[in-house]
Design an enzyme around this catalytic site. Structure first.
Site, PDB file in Angstrom:
ATOM      1  N   ASP A 101       0.842  -1.196   0.000  1.00 33.17           N
ATOM      2  CA  ASP A 101       0.000   0.000   0.000  1.00 33.17           C
ATOM      3  C   ASP A 101       0.883   1.253   0.000  1.00 33.17           C
ATOM      4  OD1 ASP A 101      -2.968   0.925   0.385  1.00 33.17           O
ATOM      5  OD2 ASP A 101      -1.890   1.998   1.955  1.00 33.17           O
ATOM      6  N   TYR A 224      -1.737  11.308   1.364  1.00 35.78           N
ATOM      7  CA  TYR A 224      -2.596  11.602   0.215  1.00 35.78           C
ATOM      8  C   TYR A 224      -2.499  13.080  -0.150  1.00 35.78           C
ATOM      9  CZ  TYR A 224      -4.880   7.097   1.142  1.00 35.78           C
ATOM     10  OH  TYR A 224      -5.132   5.760   1.332  1.00 35.78           O
ATOM     11  N   HIS A 300      -7.004  -6.298  -0.922  1.00 37.02           N
ATOM     12  CA  HIS A 300      -5.870  -5.375  -0.902  1.00 37.02           C
ATOM     13  C   HIS A 300      -4.865  -5.674   0.206  1.00 37.02           C
ATOM     14  CE1 HIS A 300      -3.767  -1.658  -1.761  1.00 37.02           C
ATOM     15  NE2 HIS A 300      -3.920  -1.246  -0.508  1.00 37.02           N
TER      16      HIS A 300
END
Length: 322
Positions: A101, A224, A300
Site C-alpha cells: 500500500d 494523500y 488489498h
C-alpha cells in the site's frame, strides 16, 4: 506481541518507533494506510526466526512515530530520507525491502532514489507507477477532495468511529479505485454495526483502534495530501510530490524484485493496472522484475489475508540474495 522488541530511533529530525526481531541481514517492512508496524507481525515472527533481522517501523505520522503537523512534511523526499536514516541507524549499507500500500509507494521511491540501499524488493498490492506529466496522482486514485481538505475526513471519522472505519477499509472488495464521495466518505451510518473482516482478529482491530484513537488519522491522510495539492478555495495549486519527482520522469527501477497482488485488490482491478502488469510494460519499467504473482480470492491487505503464504514467498525470494 511477545517475541518482538520495540525501540525509538532518531531519524531525519523525528523520533521513529520500530518493532524488530532476529539478527542481520535486515528485512525492512513498510506498512500502508490505515495500518501500522503491527500489520507485519506475522512476517516479523517468520523472518526473524529464519535468520533475518526483521524491522518494521511506524512510518512518519503513524502510531508511536512523530507526526509533524505540516502537510509539506510528508513528501516522498521526507519519507525516503527517514528510511535512509533508519537503514543507517541499523548499521546497514543495504536491506531487503518488503512493502504494501503506501509503504509500497514509498518503497518504489526508495528504490528509484537510492537503489544502492536495497538488495531486493518484495512489493505487495501497488505496482510501480511511471511518472506522467499528463496525469496527476489524484486523478488516478480518484480520491475525493474530502480526503485532501484538512480536517474534513478527520471529523467524519470521529463521527462514525475509528473501529467502523478500520473494519470498512479492510473489507473493501469493490473493483476499481477507492472512491470516497463527499458528505459520507465511507458510506457508513453513524452508530452502524460493521462486521469484522476475515483478515483481522479482534486483538488486531483493538490495537489499530487504540493507536489511531491516540494519534488520529491526520498523519496518514497527509500522505494523500502531499501527493498533489488540489485546488481548494483558500489553497494554492501546489503539486508537492509531482514537483519532487519531475527529474525522475522515464527512469527505470533497477532493483531485483517480486510483485504480489490479490485478484480482488482495488488497485489490481483499477482500469489499466492488469494490462500494465501483464503486457510487458511493468517489466520494461522494472527490468529486474522476476515474478508477478496474482493470488485468487484475495483483496488489498494481502499480507494479513494470506500471512503465512506471504511470509513463505518473501523468504523464498530473498534467500537467493543473502
Amino acid at each position: 506481541m511477545e517475541g518482538i522488541d520495540h525501540r525509538i530511533v532518531s531519524v531525519n529530525g523525528i523520533k521513529m518507533h520500530i518493532a524488530e526481531k532476529g539478527q542481520d541481514p535486515v528485512v525492512l517492512f513498510l506498512h500502508g494506510f490505515p495500518e501500522l508496524w503491527y500489520s507485519w507481525c506475522h512476517q516479523i515472527h517468520a523472518l526473524g526466526s529464519l535468520g533475518y533481522h526483521a524491522v518494521a517501523p511506524d512510518l512518519r505520522g503513524f502510531g508511536d512515530t512523530d507526526t509533524p503537523t505540516s502537510i509539506t512534511s510528508y513528501t516522498c523526499d521526507h519519507i525516503v530520507n527517514d528510511l535512509v536514516a533508519l537503514i543507517d541507524s541499523l548499521g546497514m549499507e543495504q536491506v531487503f525491502l518488503v512493502a504494501q500500500d503506501w509503504g509500497a509507494i514509498m518503497g518504489w521511491y526508495l528504490c528509484m532514489f537510492k537503489p544502492e540501499r536495497v538488495k531486493a524488493f518484495v512489493c505487495l498490492s501497488v505496482p510501480f507507477t511511471p511518472r506522467s506529466p499528463q496525469m496527476k496522482p489524484m486523478d488516478r486514485m480518484r480520491v475525493h477532495v474530502t480526503f485532501q481538505a484538512p480536517g474534513e475526513i478527520e471529523a467524519k471519522i470521529a463521527e462514525i468511529g475509528t473501529a467502523n472505519v478500520v473494519k470498512t477499509i479492510f473489507s473493501i472488495r469493490k473493483p476499481g479505485p477507492p472512491c470516497f464521495p463527499k458528505g459520507n466518505a465511507f458510506g457508513i451510518r453513524t452508530n452502524a454495526s460493521i462486521s469484522l473482516p476475515s483478515c483481522l482478529s479482534e486483538e488486531e482491530l483493538t490495537y489499530y483502534v487504540t493507536k489511531f484513537d491516540q494519534k488520529g488519522f491526520a498523519g496518514g491522510l497527509n500522505y494523500y495530501r502531499a501527493i498533489d495539492y488540489m485546488k481548494l478555495k483558500s489553497w494554492p495549486s501546489l503539486t508537492l510530490n509531482v514537483l519532487v519527482t519531475e527529474k525522475w520522469t522515464g527512469m527505470q527501477v533497477k532493483v531485483p524484485m517480486k510483485f504480489m497482488v490479490g485478484d480482488l485488490d482495488m488497485v489490481y482491478t483499477t482500469l489499466g493496472t492488469k494490462e500494465y502488469i501483464h503486457n510487458g510494460d511493468f517489466k520494461k519499467d522494472v527490468p529486474f522484475l522476476e515474478e508477478a504473482v496474482v493470488m485468487e480470492g484475495v483483496g488489498h491487505f494481502i499480507n494479513q489475508e494470506r500471512a503465512e503464504e506471504i511470509g513463505s514467498h518473501i523468504y523464498d525470494f530473498i534467500k537467493k540474495f543473502k
